[in-house]
Structure formats: structure tokens, C-alpha cells
Write an enzyme that holds these catalytic residues in place. Structure first.
Site, PDB file in Angstrom:
ATOM      1  N   HIS A  80       0.941  -1.261  -0.142  1.00 22.20           N
ATOM      2  CA  HIS A  80       0.007  -0.118   0.086  1.00 22.20           C
ATOM      3  C   HIS A  80       0.648   1.259  -0.052  1.00 22.20           C
ATOM      4  O   HIS A  80       0.314   2.428  -0.433  1.00 22.20           O
ATOM      5  CB  HIS A  80      -0.974  -0.187   1.216  1.00 22.20           C
ATOM      6  CG  HIS A  80      -0.356   0.214   2.353  1.00 22.20           C
ATOM      7  ND1 HIS A  80      -0.163  -0.653   3.426  1.00 22.20           N
ATOM      8  CD2 HIS A  80      -0.233   1.310   3.054  1.00 22.20           C
ATOM      9  CE1 HIS A  80       0.223  -0.313   4.455  1.00 22.20           C
ATOM     10  NE2 HIS A  80       0.156   0.902   4.447  1.00 22.20           N
ATOM     11  N   ASP A 134       1.192  -7.758   2.223  1.00 19.11           N
ATOM     12  CA  ASP A 134       1.487  -6.330   2.053  1.00 19.11           C
ATOM     13  C   ASP A 134       3.062  -6.055   1.751  1.00 19.11           C
ATOM     14  O   ASP A 134       3.563  -5.257   2.841  1.00 19.11           O
ATOM     15  CB  ASP A 134       0.813  -5.660   3.238  1.00 19.11           C
ATOM     16  CG  ASP A 134       0.554  -4.256   2.958  1.00 19.11           C
ATOM     17  OD1 ASP A 134       1.051  -3.682   1.719  1.00 19.11           O
ATOM     18  OD2 ASP A 134      -0.254  -3.479   3.544  1.00 19.11           O
ATOM     19  N   SER A 181       3.826   2.247   8.282  1.00 17.66           N
ATOM     20  CA  SER A 181       3.902   1.443   7.097  1.00 17.66           C
ATOM     21  C   SER A 181       5.111   1.090   6.639  1.00 17.66           C
ATOM     22  O   SER A 181       5.728   1.911   5.960  1.00 17.66           O
ATOM     23  CB  SER A 181       2.849   1.831   6.433  1.00 17.66           C
ATOM     24  OG  SER A 181       1.405   1.574   7.083  1.00 17.66           O
TER      25      SER A 181
END
Length: 711
Positions: free
Chosen positions: A85, A222, A647
Site C-alpha cells: 500500500h 503487504d 507502514s
């Protein structure tokens, strides 16, 4: 003091403290106590190995990825692992219906096939220095908020300029810590040639989509892979086909051993923002203003986007990255408000403030310093509530939803006469991409809907921009008709308007363009709302800063960490399961069995759809990437502190070996930006063995595996 007792005291205090699993610690500020705790939990590296401004250290393997995520260098040739992402925008930019890298993934077979991303950069921290005394030497207690900020900015710019001394390869930034009570200078080196190397298909990289976002159990692969390129001297350089892979001074080895519950886990990255010192009044306001606005407005906007994205692949690709970004914080706000209520956060904050009141009352010198702090905060928050509510909904609906009005607002802030030809060319390039990713029909529907929604949620006309009078007088209150006319008569629906503006085209009357008039109307109204609450904003800022200082004085022997502010931080904890509800236990890892179970729901929920050729990967033959039970771990939990910006942060074992990539927090602790809950708060990471398995078996990218130092 036992760890259990320490945890209880921290919970009672409800303030950032040295609980072993809590904290986003600045590497240059690590206390002896923190170092001792990390060693007891299992860290084998010393403080100098983690942070050394005078030579290679662990920090040199960690990057700020684009200024909005984190990443870790994993090979001597500048290979960077981050989240899918985080790379999503770049993957989307390179995608089209005939080569849909979002849907099918991407792999570069050679260096030449690695795809450049002109708007992407990574930053390495060189060093951090305390400059608090230099900044605060020019501040006085009677300064207003604006004057104080002006002085801080002026001194900071002087310090930054001095720090780099004309070295164009370095960037300096002074940031405030502890609510403006301390200031630190950070020196960075930015590499601007960053190329896409590998991306899994979105059915893995986004497996679970909005359904699973912020939830456990997770099975999302991810990750994405990029490479840093440098000039012939290994220094930062603009993109050139002649650039070479960056030769890393430090990179992380990769562990194939895995982890067990209770094992040490460390994360390093660039967390964006937390408000752990925020008062109970501030928490209450956030729930009712900014969070409420995000929940309502983004939900409406996303419904409009979805209705168009489902009809056309080209539109889906255009809006994929924007939708993902909007949806992420939409769901975050929902979870945060629910978690604040479920965990009684405001009540616990009030208990801490009552304890602080007692301490202040017992010390005459503290009464003089902090006696009016909490009453002033309570009154200022109450006084500014209506303006804050309007400002939040104004920003989300009228400034943050429709793209074309926002573009023109940005254009009006350009100082065209001061721009060089190169700056104008870069501006055109930037907006060429933005226009390409905008559908005017979608944008018109969003703007018309938002104008109507804002008037319903904020009925007070004093908070309405002047354009509402035009809608009422000339269009009979018909927002759709108004927006159709607006978009039909502005020169800014194509890049031509910007080109004429930048070229100082004398035939182009900027002031008469209807979209310019809308932009001015929005700016004036927003500034008017801000002016209404200006005095209260000053009182809030001053006394929230004092509150942070007071808490640190009350517990002077305790280690306090500063709120996240997009600077490099380390968090340490352990791999650990949790119990979200009575009689409910969540294991600390998931396996491919969960992927197969979710895939069965793919026909009913597109978030779980996995292409048949991708699903074949999960056949039970996992080789060196498998676990002891003959399956393969996919994601795992740790007690590390995490927020937005983390992240892509590397998750490391005690030897500094990469075991995963952090990508999410958990639903039950969505109030984590405001308070850390040791019992519930978890960091969700993708297992690095799952990542390597997909790289090797879906993309057949053995050349990337061979670059890594596998342990």
C-alpha cells in the site's frame, strides 16, 4: 518493580512512559533504562550499533519512503522492501488496462526493466542534534501563538541553513518535540531516483481490502520492492539511465528462522503523528469534529467513486490509489471513536488530570506555573467548538473532496513571477499526472454532493462561503446545475488553464475565471472560520504544551518519549497474541490455511477474490519458507508501537535480522494514536518468509532472492 506493576502504574497514569512495549523512541535519545529493558527482552545490539552519526549503523538501513511511509534496505545494491500500500500509487501510475500491474503484479527481470518514479524519493537520516536552547533563547512567555511560531520558524531556518552549509546533497529540518517544549535538528540525504522492481498482485498485496483493514486475523501479503539509484559517486542524482544501483552502507540481513511467542521484536521507521499527551478536552473535540467529518464525508465520497470504479477498468485504475488512501483514514476514524468509547479513554484522561490537579495544588511553585492550565483548556475548547466543527467539515467536504477546486487553490498560491522555467516545467509535469487521474464527471458529482452535504451538516450561514449565494440566486439552490455550469465555463478543466497561467498569458483573465472565483470564495470562508477561533486556538496550543511539560515534571524520574512527528523512531516489544473479548483468543500468527478459507468467500466479497493462478501458489509445498507444521506463516503480531507512517517499517529480531514488515494496527486499539493500551494494542506485520515465497514462486524473481543475505 515488576513488569506487571509497571504496566498497571502506566495504565493508571495514562501518559507516555517507559512501559517495555510502549513508545516511539528517538535513537539519539535512548536512555540507559530503555537500553537495559531492550537487552532484557532479547536485543543483542548495543546503542552505537543502532545509531552512530559518525559511521555506519542500523539506522542507515532504514528509509523514509516518499515522506509518507517507511522502508528497509535489504541488499548491498539498494533494494528496498516496503508495503504494497506504500508503493500502491507508483504501481497505479505504471498501470493501464492492457498492463494492469495492480491486478496482476509486476516483476522487473533486469535492471533495465525497473521502472522510474519521478515523484518518489527516499530519505536517510544522517544525524540528529538537540537545538532546544538555540530556539527557546528567543522565545518569551508573553508571545502570542503566531509571533512564537514566526520566531521558531525563523530560527529553525537559520539553523537548517547553517547545518548544511550549502551542501546541496543534504537537507536539514528542525522539528518540535514534546508539544513544542524541545527542538531537534535532523540532517537527511534524499535519493530521488527510486524504481519499482516487484509488486505482488493486489489480490495478495491487498487481500482483505477494506473488510480486513485494521483487523486481525490477517493474511495480506503487504509488500512491494523498489531500488534506489545513485550517480557515479553513489550520491543522490536526478533520474538518468546512466545511474547505478545505490551501494548501501548498511542493509538488513533476512531471517528464515521465524519467531516464537515472547521473542524480542524491534521496529524502525518514520511514524507520522500521535497525540499521546492530548487533554481529555482535546480527545472529546477530536471525536466530534475531525473524526466525525472524516467518517461522514469520506463515506459519501467513496460511495460515489465506487459507483464509477465498478463500471470501468480504466476508472478503477485511476482512482485506486486515491480510494485506498481515503478509505484507510475513514475506517481509522470509525475505529478510533469506537475504541475511545469502549476503553473509556476520556474518563481515564480525566483521572490523570485530576491527579495532576492534586499534585499542582500541593506545590506552590507549580500552582504559579500550571494553576490556570486545565481551566483555561476546558474553557477554550468549549468556546471554539462550533468553529472547530465547521472547520473540520469544511476541510473534508469543500477543500478535500473535489479535485479541480483544490488544484486551482494550489495554483493561486504559486508565485509565478518568481518561478524559473525548470520550476514551471516540473509543475506542469506534476499536474499532468493529476489531470490524467481525474474524471471530470466524477469530480462534478462529488463537488455538487459535497456542497449540499456541507450546508446540511453546517447550517449556520456565517460558515458558508459566498458561492452559496450564487447557487441560491442564480441556480435556485440547484447544486448540480451550478457545478455543471462552473465546469463548463472554467479554463481549468484541462491543463491548458495552468499553462496559460504559468505563461502569464495576457489574454487569460485569471480573476474572471469562475473556478478562480470559487477558489477565492473557499479560501476566504475557511480563513474566516479560523479567525473566529484564533484566540481560543492560541490558548489551546499554549496550555496543551504546558500540560505535556507538567506531566513530565510530575514524574521527573520516568522516561517519556515524544509524540511521533515523521522522524526516525524505534519501538521495541515482543511477539505476542491477545484476547480481544471474554473467551476469545487471537493467536500470534496466521497461516496459508486462512488464505484458502477467505478465498472461498471471494464470490460474495470481492475483497477476498484471488485469481485461480495465484491461488495455486498455496499448495502446501513451501520448502525453506514453511513452518514446523508443514504450512507457512503469513502474518504475525507484536506489541510494538505503531501508527500511520510506520507502514513498511522493518520488524527485526534481537540480532537485527528482518522477520517482517509492519503494515497495520488492530481494531480493538484504534485509539492508539492517543493512548497505548498494553493489553490490547498490537502491531500487525507480514512474515518475511511469506514475502520471499511470493517473490520466488509467483514472480520467479530469483535474482532478487540472490541479492539478500539470508540467515
Amino acid at each position: 518493580m515488576t513488569k506487571l506493576l509497571a504496566g498497571i502504574l502506566c495504565s493508571l497514569m495514562f501518559a507516555p512512559c517507559a512501559y517495555a512495549d510502549e513508545g516511539m523512541w528517538v535513537l539519539s535519545m535512548l536512555s540507559k533504562r530503555s537500553q537495559k529493558q531492550m537487552k532484557a527482552l532479547g536485543l543483542k545490539l548495543n546503542a552505537k550499533q543502532l545509531y552512530n552519526p559518525d559511521g555506519p549503523s542500523f539506522k542507515d538501513a532504514i528509509v523514509s519512503f516518499g515522506g509518507f511511509c517507511s522502508g528497509v534496505v535489504v541488499s548491498p545494491d539498494g533494494l528496498v522492501f516496503t508495503n504494497h500500500h506504500c508503493g500502491y500509487g507508483s504501481i497505479q501510475e505504471h498501470s493501464a488496462p492492457d498492463h494492469d500491474y495492480l491486478k496482476n503484479g509486476f516483476v522487473a527481470r533486469t535492471y533495465k526493466e525497473e521502472l522510474p518514479n519521478p515523484d518518489l524519493h527516499v530519505s536517510f537520516l544522517i544525524r540528529t542534534e538537540d537545538v532546544t536552547q538555540r530556539v527557546k533563547a528567543l522565545l518569551t512567555d508573553d508571545m502570542g501563538l503566531r509571533r512564537r511560531q514566526h520566531v521558531v520558524d525563523s530560527v529553525s531556518r537559520a539553523i537548517e541553513k547553517e547545518a548544511v552549509a550549502g551542501n546541496k546533497l543534504l537537507r536539514a529540518e528542525v522539528a518540535s518535540y514534546y508539544q513544542g517544549n524541545e527542538f531537534y535538528l535532523s540532517i537527511y540525504k534524499d535519493y530521488k531516483d527510486v524504481r519499482l522492481v516487484y509488486a505482488p498482485p493486489s489480490s495478495l498485496g491487498k487481500l482483505g481490502g477494506d473488510t480486513d483493514n485494521w483487523m486481525w486475523p490477517r493474511h495480506t501479503c503487504d509488500f512491494s520492492v523498489f531500488r534506489i539509484y545513485a550517480g557515479p559517486d553513489n550520491e543522490p542524482a536526478e533520474y538518468s539511465p546512466e545511474n547505478k544501483p545505490y551501494q548501501a552502507s548498511a542493509y538488513a540481513p533476512v531471517s528464515l528462522k521465524g519467531y516464537e511467542e515472547g521473542d524480542f521484536c524491534m521496529t524502525m521507521g518514520y511514524p507520522g503523528s500521535t497525540e499521546r499527551y492530548l487533554s481529555s478536552f482535546g480527545v472529546d473535540e477530536r471525536m466530534k469534529t475531525s473524526n466525525a467529518a472524516m467518517i461522514q464525508i469520506r463515506g459519501i465520497k467513496q460511495d460515489i467513486w465506487t459507483s464509477y470504479m465498478e463500471q470501468d477498468d480504466a476508472t478503477r485504475i485511476k482512482y485506486a490509489s486515491k480510494f485506498a488512501s481515503s478509505s484507510n483514514y475513514w475506517k481509522n476514524s470509525i475505529g478510533m471513536n469506537q475504541s475511545i468509547a469502549d476503553l473509556g479513554v476520556i474518563g481515564q484522561k480525566q483521572a490523570l488530570e485530576n491527579r495532576l490537579r492534586t499534585w499542582i495544588a500541593q506545590h506552590p511553585d507549580m500552582q504559579k506555573k500550571y494553576g490556570t492550565m486545565l481551566p483555561a483548556l476546558e474553557q477554550a475548547y468549549k468556546s471554539r467548538f462550533n468553529a472547530s466543527h465547521a472547520r473540520s467539515f469544511f476541510y473534508e467536504s469543500l477543500l478535500g473532496s473535489a479535485e479541480l477546486p483544490r488544484f486551482v487553490i494550489n495554483f493561486l498560491q504559486l508565485r509565478v513571477n518568481d518561478m524559473t522555467p525548470e520550476m514551471k516545467e516540473q509543475t506542469l509535469k506534476t499536474y499532468e499526472g493529476k489531470y490524467a487521474d481525474m474524471d471530470l464527471n466524477i469530480d462534478k458529482e462529488v463537488f455538487a454532493t459535497m456542497l449540499k452535504t456541507y450546508a446540511e451538516v453546517v447550517p449556520a450561514e456565517k460558515y458558508h462561503p459566498s458561492l452559496y449565494q450564487t447557487v441560491a440566486q442564480e441556480f435556485g439552490g440547484d447544486f448540480k446545475a451550478y457545478v455543471d455550469s462552473l465546469y463548463a465555463h472554467t479554463a481549468f478543466t484541462t491543463l491548458d488553464g495552468l499553462k496559460r497561467f504559468l505563461a502569464n498569458d495576457t489574454t487569460f483573465n485569471l480573476r474572471q475565471d469562475p473556478m478562480t472565483q470559487v477558489a477565492v470564495s473557499l479560501i476566504q470562508a475557511y480563513n474566516g472560520i479560523a479567525d473566529e477561533s484564533g484566540k481560543d486556538d492560541e490558548v489551546v496550543a499554549l496550555n496543551e504544551s504546558k500540560l505535556c511539560d507538567a506531566l513530565r515534571e510530575m514524574e521527573i524520574d520516568r522516561d517519556f518519549y515524544p509524540d511521533a512527528n515523521s522522524t526516525l523512531r524505534m519501538s521495541y516489544g515482543v511477539v505476542k497474541s491477545y484476547d480481544p473479548l471474554d473467551a476469545v483468543h487471537y493467536n500470534y500468527y496466521t497461516t496459508t490455511q486462512g488464505i484458502l478459507e477467505k478465498a472461498k468467500k471471494g464470490a460474495q466479497n470481492s475483497d477476498y477474490y484471488i485469481q485461480p493462478e495465484v491461488l495455486k501458489l498455496f499448495n502446501g509445498n513451501y520448502g525453506r519458507y514453511g513452518n514446523k507444521q508443514g504450512d507457512m506463516n503469513t502474518c504475525f503480531l507484536s506489541t510494538n508501537d505503531i501508527t500511520g507512517g510506520n507502514s513498511g517499517s522493518g520488524m527485526f529480531n534481537g540480532k537485527g535480522e528482518l522477520i517482517g514488515l509492519a503494515f497495520d494496527g488492530n481494531w480493538e486499539a484504534m485509539s492508539g494514536d492517543i493512548v497505548f493500551s498494553p493489553k490490547l494494542q498490537r502491531c500487525i506485520g507480514v512474515d518475511i518468509r511469506y514475502v520471499l515465497y511470493v517473490i520466488e514462486n509467483y514472480g520467479h524473481a530469483d535474482r532478487l532472492i540472490n541479492e539478500l543475505k539470508l540467515k
